[in-house]
Design a protein around this motif. Structure first.
Motif, mmCIF file in Angstrom:
data_model
loop_
_atom_site.group_PDB
_atom_site.id
_atom_site.type_symbol
_atom_site.label_atom_id
_atom_site.label_comp_id
_atom_site.label_asym_id
_atom_site.label_seq_id
_atom_site.Cartn_x
_atom_site.Cartn_y
_atom_site.Cartn_z
ATOM 1 N N ASN A 195 48.679 26.089 25.165
ATOM 2 C CA ASN A 195 49.159 26.165 26.552
ATOM 3 C C ASN A 195 48.053 26.766 27.419
ATOM 4 O O ASN A 195 48.144 27.897 27.897
ATOM 5 C CB ASN A 195 50.430 27.007 26.640
ATOM 6 N N TRP A 196 46.990 25.994 27.610
ATOM 7 C CA TRP A 196 45.839 26.513 28.341
ATOM 8 C C TRP A 196 46.183 26.786 29.799
ATOM 9 O O TRP A 196 45.564 27.642 30.427
ATOM 10 C CB TRP A 196 44.681 25.514 28.254
ATOM 11 N N HIS A 197 47.150 26.082 30.340
ATOM 12 C CA HIS A 197 47.529 26.318 31.738
ATOM 13 C C HIS A 197 48.121 27.717 31.902
ATOM 14 O O HIS A 197 47.866 28.402 32.885
ATOM 15 C CB HIS A 197 48.511 25.256 32.208
ATOM 16 N N LEU A 198 48.871 28.196 30.905
ATOM 17 C CA LEU A 198 49.426 29.547 30.981
ATOM 18 C C LEU A 198 48.364 30.605 30.707
ATOM 19 O O LEU A 198 48.378 31.683 31.309
ATOM 20 C CB LEU A 198 50.580 29.686 29.986
ATOM 21 N N ILE A 199 47.444 30.308 29.801
ATOM 22 C CA ILE A 199 46.380 31.269 29.503
ATOM 23 C C ILE A 199 45.495 31.480 30.726
ATOM 24 O O ILE A 199 45.156 32.613 31.091
ATOM 25 C CB ILE A 199 45.550 30.783 28.300
ATOM 26 N N PHE A 200 45.113 30.388 31.385
ATOM 27 C CA PHE A 200 44.269 30.521 32.569
ATOM 28 C C PHE A 200 45.036 31.151 33.730
ATOM 29 O O PHE A 200 44.451 31.868 34.550
ATOM 30 C CB PHE A 200 43.703 29.163 32.976
ATOM 31 N N ALA A 201 46.331 30.901 33.817
ATOM 32 C CA ALA A 201 47.132 31.589 34.835
ATOM 33 C C ALA A 201 47.177 33.084 34.562
ATOM 34 O O ALA A 201 47.131 33.908 35.491
ATOM 35 C CB ALA A 201 48.544 31.007 34.863
ATOM 36 N N TYR A 202 47.252 33.468 33.301
ATOM 37 C CA TYR A 202 47.206 34.883 32.927
ATOM 38 C C TYR A 202 45.861 35.486 33.331
ATOM 39 O O TYR A 202 45.794 36.613 33.827
ATOM 40 C CB TYR A 202 47.423 35.007 31.417
ATOM 41 N N VAL A 203 44.793 34.737 33.095
ATOM 42 C CA VAL A 203 43.458 35.228 33.456
ATOM 43 C C VAL A 203 43.353 35.462 34.956
ATOM 44 O O VAL A 203 42.757 36.456 35.408
ATOM 45 C CB VAL A 203 42.388 34.229 32.970
ATOM 46 N N ILE A 204 43.917 34.562 35.759
ATOM 47 C CA ILE A 204 43.878 34.732 37.216
ATOM 48 C C ILE A 204 44.629 35.988 37.628
ATOM 49 O O ILE A 204 44.145 36.783 38.445
ATOM 50 C CB ILE A 204 44.459 33.482 37.902
ATOM 51 N N LEU A 205 45.824 36.185 37.072
ATOM 52 C CA LEU A 205 46.597 37.389 37.391
ATOM 53 C C LEU A 205 45.843 38.651 36.970
ATOM 54 O O LEU A 205 45.859 39.660 37.675
ATOM 55 C CB LEU A 205 47.961 37.331 36.708
ATOM 56 N N MET A 206 45.180 38.601 35.823
ATOM 57 C CA MET A 206 44.451 39.762 35.339
ATOM 58 C C MET A 206 43.226 40.070 36.186
ATOM 59 O O MET A 206 42.772 41.218 36.263
ATOM 60 C CB MET A 206 44.035 39.520 33.884
ATOM 61 N N SER A 207 42.690 39.056 36.868
ATOM 62 C CA SER A 207 41.474 39.241 37.658
ATOM 63 C C SER A 207 41.751 39.716 39.075
ATOM 64 O O SER A 207 40.817 40.197 39.740
ATOM 65 C CB SER A 207 40.684 37.932 37.712
ATOM 66 N N LEU A 208 42.973 39.597 39.559
ATOM 67 C CA LEU A 208 43.268 39.969 40.943
ATOM 68 C C LEU A 208 42.972 41.440 41.242
ATOM 69 O O LEU A 208 42.384 41.751 42.294
ATOM 70 C CB LEU A 208 44.723 39.626 41.271
ATOM 71 N N PRO A 209 43.358 42.410 40.391
ATOM 72 C CA PRO A 209 43.004 43.808 40.696
ATOM 73 C C PRO A 209 41.503 44.039 40.757
ATOM 74 O O PRO A 209 41.026 44.836 41.579
ATOM 75 C CB PRO A 209 43.657 44.591 39.546
ATOM 76 N N LEU A 210 40.737 43.361 39.906
ATOM 77 C CA LEU A 210 39.290 43.513 39.944
ATOM 78 C C LEU A 210 38.706 42.977 41.248
ATOM 79 O O LEU A 210 37.763 43.549 41.798
ATOM 80 C CB LEU A 210 38.653 42.783 38.759
ATOM 81 N N ILE A 211 39.271 41.893 41.737
ATOM 82 C CA ILE A 211 38.805 41.343 43.014
ATOM 83 C C ILE A 211 39.069 42.335 44.144
ATOM 84 O O ILE A 211 38.235 42.535 45.033
ATOM 85 C CB ILE A 211 39.493 39.999 43.286
ATOM 86 N N ALA A 212 40.226 43.000 44.104
ATOM 87 C CA ALA A 212 40.537 44.002 45.125
ATOM 88 C C ALA A 212 39.573 45.185 45.049
ATOM 89 O O ALA A 212 39.084 45.678 46.076
ATOM 90 C CB ALA A 212 41.979 44.476 44.959
ATOM 91 N N VAL A 213 39.281 45.646 43.834
ATOM 92 C CA VAL A 213 38.335 46.756 43.668
ATOM 93 C C VAL A 213 36.954 46.361 44.172
ATOM 94 O O VAL A 213 36.269 47.133 44.853
ATOM 95 C CB VAL A 213 38.279 47.187 42.191
ATOM 96 N N PHE A 214 36.536 45.143 43.857
ATOM 97 C CA PHE A 214 35.222 44.683 44.312
ATOM 98 C C PHE A 214 35.157 44.604 45.832
ATOM 99 O O PHE A 214 34.148 44.980 46.436
ATOM 100 C CB PHE A 214 34.917 43.319 43.705
ATOM 101 N N ALA A 215 36.216 44.122 46.462
ATOM 102 C CA ALA A 215 36.221 44.020 47.925
ATOM 103 C C ALA A 215 36.119 45.396 48.573
ATOM 104 O O ALA A 215 35.367 45.592 49.538
ATOM 105 C CB ALA A 215 37.481 43.297 48.386
ATOM 106 N N ILE A 216 36.859 46.373 48.038
ATOM 107 C CA ILE A 216 36.818 47.727 48.605
ATOM 108 C C ILE A 216 35.466 48.385 48.360
ATOM 109 O O ILE A 216 34.867 48.970 49.265
ATOM 110 C CB ILE A 216 37.957 48.575 48.014
ATOM 111 N N ALA A 217 34.976 48.287 47.124
ATOM 112 C CA ALA A 217 33.705 48.935 46.795
ATOM 113 C C ALA A 217 32.542 48.269 47.516
ATOM 114 O O ALA A 217 31.563 48.938 47.864
ATOM 115 C CB ALA A 217 33.484 48.892 45.283
ATOM 116 N N GLN A 218 32.620 46.965 47.758
ATOM 117 C CA GLN A 218 31.555 46.286 48.469
ATOM 118 C C GLN A 218 31.417 46.808 49.895
ATOM 119 O O GLN A 218 30.308 46.988 50.394
ATOM 120 C CB GLN A 218 31.826 44.779 48.485
#
Length: 287
Positions: free
Chosen positions: A251-274
């Motif tokens: 179920n690669w569609h669910l695995i990649f969806a999990y990866v997107i959800l897991m990456s959202l907090p990192l994107i927020a941290v990067f935006a603030i720290a940038q």
């Protein structure tokens, strides 16, 4: 005068070698190839149905189902528990590494002795010397910290402390010592000098270190598997466990969806720290 100078600049650009004129386009193409293509494959696969996502590729989905897949992963993948478990480990680890590393780097940068040079070499040796996992696990068992968040925080602090010391020490050496001497003349002690004078000047380098440490700790599976495996849910460890258990098998569609959800907090941290990095650099340039 301005028109003539602009014409000369335009003529100079047109007379430049072809490879120099193609450099910006090559740089953009390289960025698109290294970042854009993998990112597109992750998003497109996450939005596909199970049948379309059996073989991940760059083709777009026939029907975009990205938000529906995120809701399904949220329910089946134990995202809330894993998210708070990751926060329980990541936030104290990052704070401990930044505070202890910046304090140690300040002392090592300001005291030029043989002892501090040896301590600096020892402090940054963790960058090139990988920690022994078996020794870490045995030591944590002896201390009664195996399988606990405290033990995992201690492991991350010890592993990435050398990275912060390496970055911050070089930055502290560029800060004029006269700023600290002026504060000492006014009666400030070492702790107050560090908190009021040195620490605000370290915001750009600490923002960079925050991005790196958060990226390492948030996505870590290797050390979390051996230290807290199964006792505390974290996002990457939970993804590994449910995928290996067969919940998302093929179920690669669910695995990649999990990866997107897991990456959202990192994107927020990067935006603030940038923003902190840019503001720190511009304020330093103005001063």
């Amino acid at each position: 005068m301005n028109a003539a100078s602009s014409r000369r600049r335009g003529a100079g650009f047109s007379d430049a070698p072809i490879w120099r004129r193609l450099q910006p386009f090559c740089a953009v193409a390289l960025v698109v190839a290294l970042i854009g293509i993998p990112l597109w494959m992750v998003v497109a696969t996450a939005a596909k149905s199970q049948g379309e996502a059996l073989t991940p590729n760059l083709s777009p989905p026939s029907h975009w189902q990205l938000f529906h897949k995120r809701a399904e992963v949220w329910r089946q993948g134990r995202i809330p528990a894993a998210f708070f478990g990751s926060l329980l480990v990541v936030v104290p680890s990052v704070v401990a590494v930044l505070v202890l590393g910046s304090m140690a780097a300040w002392i090592l940068a300001r005291r030029a002795t043989r002892l501090t040079a040896m301590l600096y070499a020892l402090g940054i040796s963790g960058i090139v010397l990988p920690p022994a996992v078996v020794t870490l696990v045995l030591l944590l068992r002896q201390l009664g910290l195996a399988g606990s968040a405290v033990g995992m925080i201690g492991v991350y602090t010890g592993i990435y402390l050398s990275t912060v010391i390496f970055f911050v020490t070089g930055f502290v050496r560029t800060i004029p010592p006269s700023l600290e001497e002026a504060a000492q003349i006014d009666g400030a002690g070492p702790v107050r000098v560090f908190v009021r004078v040195v620490l605000p000047l370290l915001r750009p380098v600490l923002a960079t270190a925050t991005i790196l440490i958060c990226l390492y700790v948030w996505n870590d599976v290797f050390y979390a598997f051996f230290v807290i495996g199964g006792r505390i849910d974290t996002l990457p460890l939970n993804l590994f466990q449910v995928a290996s258990a067969g919940l998302y098998l093929n179920n690669w569609h669910l695995i990649f969806a999990y990866v997107i959800l897991m990456s959202l907090p990192l994107i927020a941290v990067f935006a603030i720290a940038q923003r902190k990095i840019i503001s720190g650099i511009t304020s330093g340039a103005v001063k």
